[in-house]
Motif scaffolding. Structure first.
Motif, PDB file in Angstrom:
ATOM      1  N   ALA A   5     -23.721  -7.422 -15.027  1.00 19.19           N
ATOM      2  CA  ALA A   5     -22.991  -6.166 -15.049  1.00 19.19           C
ATOM      3  C   ALA A   5     -22.673  -5.763 -16.486  1.00 19.19           C
ATOM      4  N   THR A  37     -25.776  -9.559  -4.662  1.00 19.98           N
ATOM      5  CA  THR A  37     -25.582  -9.264  -6.080  1.00 19.98           C
ATOM      6  C   THR A  37     -25.751  -7.767  -6.337  1.00 19.98           C
ATOM      7  N   SER A  38     -26.751  -7.172  -5.723  1.00 23.71           N
ATOM      8  CA  SER A  38     -26.987  -5.741  -5.879  1.00 23.71           C
ATOM      9  C   SER A  38     -25.834  -4.929  -5.290  1.00 23.71           C
ATOM     10  N   GLN A  41     -23.011  -5.050  -7.762  1.00 26.28           N
ATOM     11  CA  GLN A  41     -23.334  -4.169  -8.889  1.00 26.28           C
ATOM     12  C   GLN A  41     -23.162  -2.707  -8.478  1.00 26.28           C
ATOM     13  N   GLU A  44     -19.522  -1.747  -8.406  1.00 28.34           N
ATOM     14  CA  GLU A  44     -19.016  -1.514  -9.767  1.00 28.34           C
ATOM     15  C   GLU A  44     -19.459  -0.144 -10.284  1.00 28.34           C
TER      16      GLU A  44
END
Length: 77
Positions: A5, A37-38, A41, A44
């Motif tokens: 990130a 994980t995606s 991300q 965020e």
């Protein structure tokens, strides 16, 4: 798509990254760990975009004397 990130350069950059993540996730070919994980991300990036939009709205309120007015488009568009 699992990258560390980092703060996007701009709202448009973040939006583009978010669109890429969505497209990759919708393909259905992503392993579970990569999808998680995606997703993180993407979350965020959404928060970053929401912050940028809130900042822009605040600037508009200041420019309009603390009164956010509807956008008047020519010819009722």
């Amino acid at each position: 798509m699992a990258k560390p990130a980092k703060t996007p350069a701009s709202f448009e950059s973040a939006l583009g990254q978010l669109e890429d993540i969505i497209q990759a996730m919708e393909s259905g070919d992503m392993p579970l760990e990569t999808a998680l994980t995606s997703y993180r991300q993407g979350s965020e990036l959404v928060r970053f975009c929401q912050g940028k939009l809130a900042d822009a709205e605040q600037q508009l309120k200041i420019l309009e004397n603390d009164e956010l007015k509807p956008l008047d488009l020519p010819n009722g568009q």
